[in-house]
Write an enzyme that holds these catalytic residues in place. Structure first.
Site, short mmCIF file in Angstrom:
data_model
loop_
_atom_site.label_atom_id
_atom_site.label_comp_id
_atom_site.label_asym_id
_atom_site.label_seq_id
_atom_site.Cartn_x
_atom_site.Cartn_y
_atom_site.Cartn_z
N SER A 9 0.84 -1.19 0.00
CA SER A 9 0.00 0.00 0.00
C SER A 9 0.88 1.24 0.00
O SER A 9 1.65 1.46 0.94
CB SER A 9 -0.89 0.01 1.24
OG SER A 9 -1.33 1.34 1.49
N HIS A 34 -1.48 -1.37 -4.10
CA HIS A 34 -2.73 -0.99 -3.44
C HIS A 34 -2.72 0.54 -3.23
O HIS A 34 -1.79 1.08 -2.63
CB HIS A 34 -2.77 -1.72 -2.10
CG HIS A 34 -4.01 -1.53 -1.29
ND1 HIS A 34 -5.14 -2.31 -1.42
CD2 HIS A 34 -4.30 -0.63 -0.31
CE1 HIS A 34 -6.06 -1.92 -0.55
NE2 HIS A 34 -5.58 -0.90 0.14
N ASP A 36 -4.73 3.70 -1.67
CA ASP A 36 -5.77 4.08 -0.70
C ASP A 36 -6.29 5.48 -1.00
O ASP A 36 -5.54 6.45 -0.90
CB ASP A 36 -5.19 4.03 0.72
CG ASP A 36 -4.97 2.61 1.19
OD1 ASP A 36 -5.93 1.82 1.17
OD2 ASP A 36 -3.83 2.29 1.55
N MET A 38 -8.91 8.42 -0.01
CA MET A 38 -9.72 8.89 1.13
C MET A 38 -10.22 10.30 0.85
O MET A 38 -9.48 11.12 0.30
CB MET A 38 -8.87 8.90 2.40
CG MET A 38 -8.19 7.58 2.68
SD MET A 38 -7.14 7.70 4.13
CE MET A 38 -6.40 6.07 4.14
N HIS A 67 -8.50 1.25 -3.52
CA HIS A 67 -9.34 1.07 -2.33
C HIS A 67 -10.04 2.39 -2.06
O HIS A 67 -9.43 3.34 -1.57
CB HIS A 67 -8.44 0.64 -1.16
CG HIS A 67 -9.16 0.40 0.11
ND1 HIS A 67 -8.50 0.16 1.30
CD2 HIS A 67 -10.49 0.36 0.41
CE1 HIS A 67 -9.39 -0.01 2.27
NE2 HIS A 67 -10.61 0.12 1.76
N MET A 69 -12.07 4.62 -0.10
CA MET A 69 -12.64 4.96 1.21
C MET A 69 -13.28 6.34 1.08
O MET A 69 -12.81 7.33 1.65
CB MET A 69 -11.54 4.93 2.29
CG MET A 69 -11.08 3.52 2.62
SD MET A 69 -9.51 3.48 3.51
CE MET A 69 -8.38 3.57 2.12
N MET A 138 -11.24 -5.69 6.32
CA MET A 138 -10.40 -4.70 7.01
C MET A 138 -10.00 -5.26 8.37
O MET A 138 -10.87 -5.66 9.16
CB MET A 138 -11.16 -3.38 7.19
CG MET A 138 -11.44 -2.62 5.89
SD MET A 138 -9.97 -2.23 4.91
CE MET A 138 -9.03 -1.20 6.05
N ASP A 176 -6.43 -6.16 5.06
CA ASP A 176 -5.80 -4.83 4.98
C ASP A 176 -5.75 -4.19 6.36
O ASP A 176 -6.79 -3.96 6.98
CB ASP A 176 -6.65 -3.97 4.01
CG ASP A 176 -6.03 -2.61 3.75
OD1 ASP A 176 -4.92 -2.33 4.22
OD2 ASP A 176 -6.70 -1.81 3.04
C1 DX5 Z 1 -6.05 1.87 5.97
C2 DX5 Z 1 -5.66 1.52 4.57
C3 DX5 Z 1 -4.56 0.56 4.47
C4 DX5 Z 1 -3.25 1.07 5.00
C5 DX5 Z 1 -2.55 -0.09 5.63
O1 DX5 Z 1 -7.19 2.63 5.98
O2 DX5 Z 1 -6.76 0.96 3.89
O3 DX5 Z 1 -4.38 0.06 3.15
O4 DX5 Z 1 -2.41 1.63 4.05
O5 DX5 Z 1 -1.43 0.38 6.27
P1 DX5 Z 1 -0.63 -0.51 7.30
O6 DX5 Z 1 -0.14 -1.69 6.57
O7 DX5 Z 1 0.45 0.40 7.76
O8 DX5 Z 1 -1.59 -0.87 8.42
ZN ZN Z 2 -6.35 -0.02 1.93
#
Ligand code: DX5
Ligand code: ZN
Length: 243
Positions: A9, A34, A36, A38, A67, A69, A138, A176
């Site tokens: 990620s 991956h 993320d 947001m 992903h 969010m 998650m 994740d």
């Molecule tokens: C959290 C994300 C993850 C995040 C994981 O909301 O969806 O993908 O990057 O990070 P680590 O591996 O540091 O927990």
């Molecule tokens: Zn993620």
């Protein structure tokens, strides 16, 4: 060799060296990247948009999984698809019309996945899993990297695996949040086949390649343990039949 896939990620990457870090992950054996996304509404954080996807698309051949969010995933699908995304993970909790969103992803020719938060039951997936390529369990509450793995999610990973075996065996079970060399084997033993890891890969002091190696070694040991367990079960049954 382990068949478990690793999805670094980039949330934990050094954005000033993003292209280089993605290439390092690719050369170290990453299976996909991956991303993320947001929006400050669905989660209390802001991260990246399609421009980042477009930039990393130029430096890697790996599939890019997005992903989302965000509270209105449908609105952004086309833009992310045009930027070079290969798959989308949309949240169960952000969507009253999940079936429609999944169909839109399919119409764009992309792989579709649904993510469920730690407090969301797996049972709701029953009616959508037949349309999915991935389920993302998650193992932290979404929004931030570097959080602690929530062990209470382990039985749910098993329930999702059971559901998928029954309804859609080709679907992947991905996890994740908080994945490192200690928690990765727990998630895999529970039924995960794809592991997302951010800080364990990009936050590691020894660098991306060494961090990937550490995770891969932890996963290969699961294979060794499983093989040893199978061998001793075989020997036990041979002993029993010769008695
Ligand atoms: C959290 C994300 C993850 C995040 C994981 O909301 O969806 O993908 O990057 O990070 P680590 O591996 O540091 O927990
Ligand atoms: Zn993620």
């Amino acid at each position: 060799m382990s068949v478990v896939k690793l999805a670094p990620s980039i949330l934990a990457a050094d954005f000033a060296r993003l292209g280089q870090q993605v290439s390092e992950a690719e050369h170290a054996g990453a299976d996909r990247i991956h991303v993320d996304v947001m929006d400050g509404r669905f989660v209390r954080n802001l991260s990246m948009g399609p421009a980042i996807v477009q930039s990393i698309r130029r430096v890697t051949q790996l599939p890019l999984e997005i992903h989302l969010m965000i509270s209105d995933p449908d609105f952004f699908l086309e833009e992310f698809a045009a930027a070079g995304s290969d798959s989308f993970l949309v949240h169960w909790e952000s969507n009253n019309n999940l079936h429609r969103t999944v169909q839109r992803i399919r119409t764009l020719g992309k792989r579709a996945g649904v993510a469920i938060n730690p407090a969301t039951a797996s049972g709701g997936l029953e009616e959508i899993v037949q349309d999915l390529d991935q389920v993302l369990v998650m193992t932290v509450n979404p929004g931030f990297g570097h959080q602690q793995f929530i062990r209470a999610t382990l039985p749910k990973i098993g329930r999702v695996r059971e559901l998928i075996e029954r309804r859609r065996p080709a679907c992947e079970v991905e996890v994740d949040g908080g994945i490192d060399a200690t928690t990765a084997p727990l998630a895999v033993r529970a039924g995960a086949t794809v592991l997302v890891a951010g800080s364990a890969i990009f936050g590691a002091r020894e660098g991306v390649a060494a961090a990937m190696k550490r995770l891969q070694t932890a996963l290969n040991h699961i294979d060794d343990e499983t093989e040893a367990a199978e061998q001793s079960a075989l020997q036990r049954s041979q002993r029993c039949s010769s008695e």
